[in-house]
Design an enzyme around this catalytic site. Structure first.
Site, PDB file in Angstrom:
ATOM      1  N   ASP A  36      35.515  22.657  16.810  1.00  0.00           N
ATOM      2  CA  ASP A  36      34.113  22.272  17.036  1.00  0.00           C
ATOM      3  C   ASP A  36      33.244  22.640  15.831  1.00  0.00           C
ATOM      4  O   ASP A  36      33.553  23.563  15.081  1.00  0.00           O
ATOM      5  CB  ASP A  36      33.556  22.969  18.289  1.00  0.00           C
ATOM      6  CG  ASP A  36      33.644  24.473  18.185  1.00  0.00           C
ATOM      7  OD1 ASP A  36      34.683  24.978  17.700  1.00  0.00           O
ATOM      8  OD2 ASP A  36      32.678  25.161  18.568  1.00  0.00           O
ATOM      9  N   GLU A  37      32.159  21.906  15.680  1.00  0.00           N
ATOM     10  CA  GLU A  37      31.066  22.240  14.773  1.00  0.00           C
ATOM     11  C   GLU A  37      31.545  22.634  13.370  1.00  0.00           C
ATOM     12  O   GLU A  37      31.018  23.571  12.769  1.00  0.00           O
ATOM     13  CB  GLU A  37      30.227  23.385  15.363  1.00  0.00           C
ATOM     14  CG  GLU A  37      29.589  23.016  16.684  1.00  0.00           C
ATOM     15  CD  GLU A  37      28.890  24.182  17.357  1.00  0.00           C
ATOM     16  OE1 GLU A  37      27.765  23.987  17.818  1.00  0.00           O
ATOM     17  OE2 GLU A  37      29.471  25.289  17.419  1.00  0.00           O
ATOM     18  N   SER A  38      32.519  21.883  12.860  1.00  0.00           N
ATOM     19  CA  SER A  38      33.015  22.179  11.504  1.00  0.00           C
ATOM     20  C   SER A  38      32.136  21.459  10.487  1.00  0.00           C
ATOM     21  O   SER A  38      32.613  20.626   9.704  1.00  0.00           O
ATOM     22  CB  SER A  38      34.478  21.738  11.385  1.00  0.00           C
ATOM     23  OG  SER A  38      35.277  22.507  12.226  1.00  0.00           O
TER      24      SER A  38
END
Ligand code: ACM
Length: 523
Positions: free
Chosen positions: A336-338
């Site tokens: 997530d949220e890379s």
């Protein structure tokens, strides 16, 4: 307590007893099984209007001498002994004597699904039958709820212990019902995790996802990369001492969870959310320089260097060591949220990491962003935010674990008065946590696409077990019911009354719960 009152009424007042029973049926009496307040609501309950009584002679009989059935009988006895003061001897027998509780794998062939069970209660015998040990364990949770809430207290209580007669047939809609504990933002030790396991398993949750690494801390010992915990695990959100599980401690959690028929799903979040690792090992950074430890709460600034081979040796070591200690089939790879990873780097990374996971005989779970890459057979995507990502996963044939942040993120505040928690996904009062259906929430996603449900607890603002309990209760029982009970039986007006009757049970279990004004809490 109604049950105690009933017990002292003598026979010649039979007429008033009948009146009392009728009057109190609505709140559940020992002679009306269908009036009991079971969460999750069972598939079918048929009452026969009498009661079974526990007393000092009640034995727990098992139909065969298998270790697993004996352990389950012991587990049940341990739940019942403290408050009743009775011995609950565990015996192996094909013919259970009158007055006993009987646990058996016989006669359960027609129950669908491994976790299904039947409880058949007559005046003479309480029989819990299931196909599998997991089914017996789930049925035991129902039996606990058929007794007065005082059964959960740890000292001997006066009064009678009656269970209404009838038959319950029960099995889950979804085979995977989970909660997540973030031990990275703040660290919680083995005893806290065991408490979460016990409380979650009482509501038929069957998986615990442990978020073991993030920017602020690395929480599991990796013997081939010791600085991850020695340095990367040394702090937490807001600063101060962090903490980590040794491999022995992690194994202890896995064993304990296994005994409660809960699968541990370890998560190592990557390629983003990795500052603790990047601070521990300079070589994992593209510029070869270690970052500083981080104690803030902003997300999306860190990334493993996806172009370096050492990164994949690191991932392989981490996945190998943790997989060897994990009995369940899943390894959560985060994803997530890379925001600090270029898309063209993110995609091959996620694909290669899934292959590493497969090479260690596990299947990948990952947050919904992983559907940007090709999903390997068996990979499950966890829907938390993007319907587009979720649908892309489904179009690849993957199943979805449903954790919509606006409904199932139990780190959100209940309302504006909640002292802890976040609001970015909105307030989540208990009715909001309850009133959704995984199979109709997202247009284009249907029952067949769904693997299960999960209620994640992120812990940026949560620092101790009392706060964990407050955020979990009562939202986890609500989400447990969504995962277990058929949609046709789920109804807020009915649930809130059943939940209201669990307040005393929560108190008896020592749970620090949110006493929502929307719920009619029973005295
Ligand atoms: C997430 O909440 N970042 C999965």
């Amino acid at each position: 307590m109604i049950r105690r009152k009933l017990s002292v009424i003598s026979g010649f007042l039979a007429l008033s007893v009948i009146t009392l029973i009728q009057v109190s049926c609505k709140s559940g009496t020992p002679s009306d099984l269908s009036g009991e307040h079971i969460i999750p609501v069972p598939v079918s309950v048929v009452a026969t209007g009498d009661y079974f009584r526990l007393d000092e002679k009640t034995a727990i009989c098992i139909s065969d001498g298998s270790d697993e059935l004996r352990q389950l009988a012991e587990y049940l006895a341990e739940r019942l002994r403290p408050a009743t003061g009775f011995a609950f001897a565990v015996k192996t027998t094909k013919v259970p004597p009158k007055g006993s509780i009987y646990l058996t794998f016989a006669g359960a062939d027609s129950i669908p699904l491994e976790e299904g069970y039947t409880v058949t209660i007559t005046k003479k015998l309480l029989t819990l039958a299931a196909k599998s040990p997991a089914g017996i364990f789930r049925g035991i949770q129902t039996i606990r709820q058929l007794l007065p809430s005082g059964i959960e207290l740890s000292s001997v209580q006066q009064g009678e212990w009656k269970i209404a007669t009838g038959t319950i047939v029960d099995y889950p809609v979804y085979g995977y019902r989970s909660t997540m504990l973030d031990v990275a933002r703040h660290f919680f030790g083995v005893e806290d995790v065991k408490r979460v396991i016990d409380l979650a398993s009482a509501y038929k949750i069957n998986a615990l996802h442990l978020h073991l690494s993030d920017d602020q801390g690395w929480r599991i010992e990796i013997k081939s990369w010791p600085n991850l915990t020695l340095y990367g695990g040394s702090t937490k959100v807001g600063g101060g001492d962090g903490g980590y599980f040794t491999q022995e401690q992690y194994s202890e959690i896995v064993r304990y969870a296994d005994s409660r028929y809960i699968t541990i799903v370890p998560e190592i979040d990557m390629p983003g959310h990795t500052n603790a690792a990047l601070a521990s090992y300079a070589e994992l950074n593209c510029n070869g320089r270690a970052t500083k430890l981080y104690t803030g709460t902003v997300v999306g600034f860190s990334t493993l260097c996806t172009g370096k081979e050492i990164t994949y040796r690191f991932v392989d070591d981490v996945v190998r060591e943790i997989s060897a200690l994990t009995t369940g089939p899943y390894f959560h790879i985060g994803g997530d949220e890379s925001h600090a990873t270029k898309k063209e780097d993110y995609i091959p990374f996620v694909e290669r990491v899934q292959d590493i996971v497969l090479s260690h005989n596990k299947k990948s779970l990952g947050w919904d962003e992983i559907s940007l890459g090709l999903l390997r057979p068996g990979t499950v995507a966890q829907y938390w935010s993007s319907a587009e990502n979720a649908k892309r996963a489904v179009s690849q044939g993957a199943k979805l674990l449903m954790s919509p942040s606006s409904k199932a993120y139990i780190d959100m505040k209940y309302d504006s008065t909640t002292a802890i928690g976040y609001t970015w996904a909105g307030y989540i009062e208990i009715d909001k946590a309850y009133n959704w259906d995984p199979a109709t929430l997202v247009p284009g996603i249907v029952r067949d696409n769904i693997f299960g449900v999960e209620a994640p607890l992120w812990t940026e603002t949560i620092t101790n077990i009392r706060e964990i309990e407050f955020m979990i209760f009562p939202r986890l029982p609500a989400i447990a019911e969504i995962g277990w009970s058929p949609a046709r039986l789920r109804n807020w007006d009915d649930f809130k009354v059943r939940l209201g009757n669990h307040g005393k049970r929560f108190e008896a279990m020592g749970i620090n719960y949110y006493k929502s004004a929307l719920v009619p809490w029973a005295d």
